[in-house]
Design a protein around this motif. Structure first.
Motif, PDB file in Angstrom:
ATOM      1  N   ALA A 131       0.930  -1.458  -0.061  1.00 15.69           N
ATOM      2  CA  ALA A 131      -0.109  -0.160  -0.368  1.00 15.69           C
ATOM      3  C   ALA A 131       0.442   1.564  -0.336  1.00 15.69           C
ATOM      4  CB  ALA A 131      -1.529   0.328   1.233  1.00 15.69           C
ATOM      5  N   TYR A 132       1.445   1.380  -1.305  1.00 20.65           N
ATOM      6  CA  TYR A 132       2.757   2.719  -1.264  1.00 20.65           C
ATOM      7  C   TYR A 132       1.456   3.309  -1.747  1.00 20.65           C
ATOM      8  CZ  TYR A 132       6.147  -0.044  -0.455  1.00 20.65           C
ATOM      9  OH  TYR A 132       6.873  -1.774  -0.518  1.00 20.65           O
ATOM     10  N   ASP A 133       1.934   5.160  -1.426  1.00 19.02           N
ATOM     11  CA  ASP A 133       1.300   6.448  -2.428  1.00 19.02           C
ATOM     12  C   ASP A 133       1.642   6.258  -3.498  1.00 19.02           C
ATOM     13  OD1 ASP A 133       1.316   9.035  -2.964  1.00 19.02           O
ATOM     14  OD2 ASP A 133       0.082   9.249  -1.499  1.00 19.02           O
ATOM     15  N   PRO A 134       0.726   6.089  -4.109  1.00 23.75           N
ATOM     16  CA  PRO A 134       1.735   6.245  -5.878  1.00 23.75           C
ATOM     17  C   PRO A 134       2.046   7.884  -6.133  1.00 23.75           C
ATOM     18  CG  PRO A 134      -1.066   5.730  -5.495  1.00 23.75           C
ATOM     19  CD  PRO A 134      -0.816   6.362  -4.130  1.00 23.75           C
ATOM     20  N   THR A 135       1.614   8.561  -5.928  1.00 26.42           N
ATOM     21  CA  THR A 135       2.839   9.282  -5.899  1.00 26.42           C
ATOM     22  C   THR A 135       4.377   9.426  -5.818  1.00 26.42           C
ATOM     23  OG1 THR A 135       1.320  11.365  -5.977  1.00 26.42           O
ATOM     24  CG2 THR A 135       3.131  11.816  -5.873  1.00 26.42           C
ATOM     25  N   GLU A 136       4.413   8.994  -4.082  1.00 24.29           N
ATOM     26  CA  GLU A 136       5.282   8.498  -2.943  1.00 24.29           C
ATOM     27  C   GLU A 136       6.211   7.845  -4.358  1.00 24.29           C
ATOM     28  OE1 GLU A 136       6.412  11.110  -1.972  1.00 24.29           O
ATOM     29  OE2 GLU A 136       4.696  12.412  -1.847  1.00 24.29           O
ATOM     30  N   PHE A 137       5.604   7.195  -4.335  1.00 26.64           N
ATOM     31  CA  PHE A 137       6.511   5.592  -5.428  1.00 26.64           C
ATOM     32  C   PHE A 137       6.417   5.720  -6.562  1.00 26.64           C
ATOM     33  CE2 PHE A 137       6.022   2.268  -7.599  1.00 26.64           C
ATOM     34  CZ  PHE A 137       6.869   0.931  -6.928  1.00 26.64           C
TER      35      PHE A 137
END
Length: 296
Positions: free
Chosen positions: A224-230
């Protein structure tokens, strides 16, 4: 005359100092390793020859910023279930086992410094212990202490010449869940690497043969990563071999090369940790890269 010649030859041999190739391993839980020892490849059980420096923790585990690291540390032969990580040493291992085994067979003058701590970002903020240069008593400064202790003991106890040849970075998962961490990920790692290099030079050591292997994080397991940060973290990792030298061209005097690689094809144990076969593969990939330059 023949006796004098023999004596001179023996004296010369005793005065020769052998290089000790040092490989630093830093990062989060995937650098610490979550491979289950019972599933490791058969040739990696027991001792594998390479000497390893690893820190003594207080308390026995350190995750998400809890606990501290003593000034004491261990130097011993790399051995499954004994010396490869302080987090869960009795039942888990990382890619250092395959790397250490193969590198020792190729060149026995191989030393590993390993510091992998789960849940730790390079981004500087208060929730986690971190690898950032700007805070006090961080993983950054603790790693510098391990470098200094290892180099000093190689030189004065083992009577060898420490040569910092490699750095393995497996980190970024926690930054991929922290708002704003991706935008400064590149700069943060550049500062940390440069800080370690400059500190070792200031301590009197030559750093001019270092090569870096920078692993890229993966989301194929559904973490469950943050899409933008990943996306920002992974892009920074993929571009690091170019951006590091573009931003710091003088560092070619210290760092001879940087390699990066995706881990999307590495098998997983769970949503974000690599399994025994994956860690074995990663150790082999690193060995294939670093062995070329082990006598540079």
């Amino acid at each position: 005359a023949s006796l004098d010649t023999w004596a001179q030859a023996m004296c010369q041999e005793n005065l020769e100092v052998t290089d000790a190739n040092v490989y630093l391993r830093v990062g989060q839980s995937n650098q610490a390793g979550r491979g289950v020892n019972s599933g490791i490849h058969a040739d990696l059980t027991g001792r594998v020859g390479t000497l390893i420096m690893w820190p003594q923790p207080t308390p026995a585990t350190q995750t998400a910023g809890t606990g501290t690291i003593n000034s004491d540390s261990y130097i011993e032969e790399l051995e499954l279930g004994v010396s490869q990580t302080f987090e869960k040493v009795d039942n888990q291992h990382g890619m250092e086992m395959r790397f250490g085994h193969d590198m020792y067979e190729f060149n026995e003058n191989c030393w590993i410094i390993k510091y992998g701590v789960g849940g730790t970002p390079i981004f500087n903020q208060v929730t986690y212990n971190d690898w950032n240069t700007t805070a006090t008593a961080t993983l950054y400064s603790q790693t510098l202490g391990l470098l200094g202790t290892t180099f000093d003991e190689i030189q004065h106890v083992f009577r060898k010449n420490p040569v910092w040849r490699g750095m393995s970075i497996m980190q970024g998962e926690t930054d991929a869940i922290i708002t704003g961490a991706g935008a400064v990920y590149k700069t943060n790692w550049q500062n940390t690497i440069n800080g370690w290099i400059d500190a070792m030079i200031a301590a009197g050591y030559t750093v001019n043969k270092l090569r870096i292997y920078f692993w890229q994080i993966t989301d194929v397991g559904g973490a469950a990563y943050d899409p933008t940060e990943f996306a920002a973290v992974k892009a920074a990792q993929a571009a690091f071999p170019t951006t590091y030298f573009a931003d710091h061209p003088s560092r070619t005097a210290n760092v001879k090369g940087i390699e990066t690689r995706t881990t999307d094809d590495i098998p997983l144990l769970d949503t974000q940790h690599y399994d025994e076969d994956g860690l074995d593969t990663m150790g082999e990939i690193e060995f294939d890269y670093f062995k070329i330059w082990s006598k540079e």
